[in-house]
Scaffold this motif. Structure first.
Motif, mmCIF file in Angstrom:
data_model
loop_
_atom_site.group_PDB
_atom_site.id
_atom_site.type_symbol
_atom_site.label_atom_id
_atom_site.label_comp_id
_atom_site.label_asym_id
_atom_site.label_seq_id
_atom_site.Cartn_x
_atom_site.Cartn_y
_atom_site.Cartn_z
ATOM 1 N N GLY A 59 18.529 -20.713 -4.801
ATOM 2 C CA GLY A 59 18.804 -19.769 -3.711
ATOM 3 C C GLY A 59 19.589 -20.418 -2.596
ATOM 4 N N SER A 60 19.623 -19.756 -1.432
ATOM 5 C CA SER A 60 20.496 -20.178 -0.333
ATOM 6 C C SER A 60 20.063 -21.523 0.249
ATOM 7 N N ILE A 61 21.049 -22.280 0.728
ATOM 8 C CA ILE A 61 20.755 -23.614 1.264
ATOM 9 C C ILE A 61 20.787 -23.647 2.795
ATOM 10 N N GLY A 62 20.058 -24.624 3.344
ATOM 11 C CA GLY A 62 20.113 -24.926 4.771
ATOM 12 C C GLY A 62 19.116 -24.159 5.636
ATOM 13 N N ASP A 63 18.327 -23.269 5.040
ATOM 14 C CA ASP A 63 17.450 -22.406 5.852
ATOM 15 C C ASP A 63 16.411 -23.206 6.652
ATOM 16 N N HIS A 64 15.749 -24.161 5.997
ATOM 17 C CA HIS A 64 14.705 -24.889 6.724
ATOM 18 C C HIS A 64 15.286 -25.717 7.873
ATOM 19 N N GLY A 65 16.278 -26.524 7.555
ATOM 20 C CA GLY A 65 16.868 -27.399 8.574
ATOM 21 C C GLY A 65 17.404 -26.627 9.762
ATOM 22 N N MET A 66 18.050 -25.495 9.483
ATOM 23 C CA MET A 66 18.632 -24.750 10.596
ATOM 24 C C MET A 66 17.585 -23.938 11.361
ATOM 25 N N ALA A 67 16.466 -23.585 10.706
ATOM 26 C CA ALA A 67 15.362 -22.947 11.442
ATOM 27 C C ALA A 67 14.832 -23.931 12.485
ATOM 28 N N ILE A 68 14.684 -25.196 12.081
ATOM 29 C CA ILE A 68 14.209 -26.234 13.002
ATOM 30 C C ILE A 68 15.251 -26.487 14.094
ATOM 31 N N MET A 69 16.500 -26.646 13.686
ATOM 32 C CA MET A 69 17.540 -26.992 14.656
ATOM 33 C C MET A 69 17.782 -25.879 15.660
ATOM 34 N N SER A 70 17.743 -24.619 15.194
ATOM 35 C CA SER A 70 18.017 -23.538 16.142
ATOM 36 C C SER A 70 16.875 -23.422 17.149
ATOM 37 N N TYR A 109 24.261 -30.646 3.578
ATOM 38 C CA TYR A 109 23.441 -31.809 3.950
ATOM 39 C C TYR A 109 22.173 -31.410 4.694
ATOM 40 N N VAL A 110 21.933 -30.109 4.818
ATOM 41 C CA VAL A 110 20.799 -29.637 5.611
ATOM 42 C C VAL A 110 19.587 -29.399 4.692
ATOM 43 N N ALA A 111 18.401 -29.767 5.194
ATOM 44 C CA ALA A 111 17.178 -29.750 4.380
ATOM 45 C C ALA A 111 16.744 -28.346 3.973
ATOM 46 N N ASN A 112 16.172 -28.282 2.766
ATOM 47 C CA ASN A 112 15.542 -27.066 2.243
ATOM 48 C C ASN A 112 14.099 -27.430 1.921
ATOM 49 N N GLU A 113 13.190 -26.451 1.987
ATOM 50 C CA GLU A 113 11.788 -26.736 1.650
ATOM 51 C C GLU A 113 11.229 -25.732 0.652
ATOM 52 N N GLY A 114 12.098 -24.888 0.100
ATOM 53 C CA GLY A 114 11.615 -23.915 -0.879
ATOM 54 C C GLY A 114 12.681 -23.613 -1.922
ATOM 55 N N LYS A 115 13.533 -24.603 -2.169
ATOM 56 C CA LYS A 115 14.612 -24.412 -3.133
ATOM 57 C C LYS A 115 14.561 -25.532 -4.163
ATOM 58 N N LEU A 116 15.102 -25.262 -5.343
ATOM 59 C CA LEU A 116 15.192 -26.323 -6.338
ATOM 60 C C LEU A 116 16.529 -26.295 -7.054
ATOM 61 N N VAL A 117 16.909 -27.491 -7.521
ATOM 62 C CA VAL A 117 18.119 -27.691 -8.309
ATOM 63 C C VAL A 117 17.670 -27.987 -9.732
ATOM 64 N N VAL A 118 18.362 -27.428 -10.684
ATOM 65 C CA VAL A 118 18.035 -27.618 -12.092
ATOM 66 C C VAL A 118 19.248 -28.184 -12.807
#
Ligand code: MG
Length: 349
Positions: A184-195, A279-288
């Motif tokens: 799924g989409s990337i960067g959501d966790h990191g940008m939630a924290i940063m914003s 380069y922004v962290a995710n906490e609910g995504k995976l790469v296969v």
């Protein structure tokens, strides 16, 4: 543990942590009993001994262990808090090995003066996340450090799980021709924290994607596809994760930028702060990484799960002596997606 009588109950509304809570005496026992054990209660934790003895298991498989320290700031953010993050982060590392998580432990380093109300909220969140995942917190520890020597609370969690026979996942197993999928989409966790940190507001608030991924992994494994590697692109983001796998496997990768989902608000926040969502962290995504022939049916299995609805194929593994990760950009050019240089976003998880 027999209930002990304390002079008065913990003041969970206005009370604060003091050094006596970490001194191993009566106050510490009261904190454990009235706060931690109350929320996290389970058979193993109730044993009250120096270690938790897990019930006899009938499983066949190998034990997976993973541990993770959590120092996120702020402690509470849109979509979660340090408590559920500490549960999901470790459960996901266990799940990325293809293992069913069995139990968790949690260690807390708390700063003197920390509000008990906040600690209570965090432990409630840990309890909810562990219950939702069906993985109990079976052991824990609490230490208190003097005011100014910590920053609120740090949490270290350890998880154990069982990987069934035949499941062999490793970052060293990617081969030329393999497909690269993203859940799924990337960067959501990191940008939630940063914003939150930068006090940015957007029309659509950015919410952390923090979530436990094992159920999605189980649905994927049930397809019987030829998986090489699963990984959750947390700190350092997708770019760092793919570079790690490329180096471990001694291969190159080619990504298609147009295929990588980024939410508009995340893209806008990244642009504003001069960050690259790769380069922004995710906490609910995976790469296969998997055999290309299995890509379509695994994508179908992922999209049938709520945490994999936006799953896409983002690229292909190829033979390449420098082990570069490259990307066809939306402009049609080609660029190298390098390792993260330095620490782009500290205290993100
Ligand atoms: Mg990981």
């Amino acid at each position: 543990m027999p209930r002990q009588a304390y002079v008065r109950p913990l003041d969970l509304k206005h009370g604060r942590i003091d050094l006596s809570h970490g001194a191993g005496g009566r106050a510490g026992a009261q904190l454990v009993e009235e706060l931690f054990a109350r929320h996290l209660d389970n058979e193993c934790l109730r044993q009250g001994d120096d270690g938790a003895v897990l019930p006899e298991q009938s499983f066949v498989g190998r034990i997976v262990v993973s541990t993770d320290c959590h120092v996120v700031s702020p402690l509470f953010f849109p979509g979660g808090d340090i408590g559920c993050l500490a549960v999901h982060g470790t459960l996901n590392d266990v799940a990325m090995m293809g293992a069913r998580p069995l139990a968790l432990t949690a260690g807390f380093i708390i700063e003197e003066g920390f509000p008990l109300a906040d600690l209570d909220r965090i432990v409630v969140s840990i309890a909810a996340a562990s219950r939702a995942a069906g993985v109990p917190v079976v052991a824990g520890d609490t230490k208190v450090v003097e005011r100014g020597k910590g920053d609120g609370v740090f949490i270290t969690t350890t998880g154990i799980g069982i990987v069934p026979p035949g499941v062999e996942l490793s970052g060293a197993r990617a081969r030329p021709g393999d497909a690269i999928l993203l859940s799924g989409s990337i960067g959501d966790h990191g940008m939630a924290i940063m914003s939150q940190r930068e006090n940015l507001s957007f029309e659509a608030p950015i919410v952390s994607d923090t979530a436990a991924l094992y159920e999605l992994v189980a649905a994927m494994l049930a397809t019987g596809a030829d998986f090489r590697c699963l990984r959750d692109p947390t700190r350092g983001g997708l770019a760092t994760t793919l570079n790690e796998i490329s180096r471990q496997s001694g291969v190159g990768m080619m990504l298609d930028e147009a295929k990588i989902p980024v939410k508009p608000a995340v893209a806008a926040a990244c642009e504003f702060l001069g960050l690259d969502p790769l380069y922004v962290a995710n906490e609910g995504k995976l790469v296969v990484i998997l055999a290309a022939v299995d890509a379509e049916r695994v994508l179908a299995a992922m999209r049938a799960h709520p945490l994999g609805r936006e799953a896409v194929r983002i690229g292909t593994v190829h033979a390449e002596e420098h082990h570069f990760v490259q990307m066809i950009t939306c402009m049609g050019g080609r660029r190298i997606v390098d390792w993260l240089m330095g620490e782009q976003l500290p205290r993100i998880c």
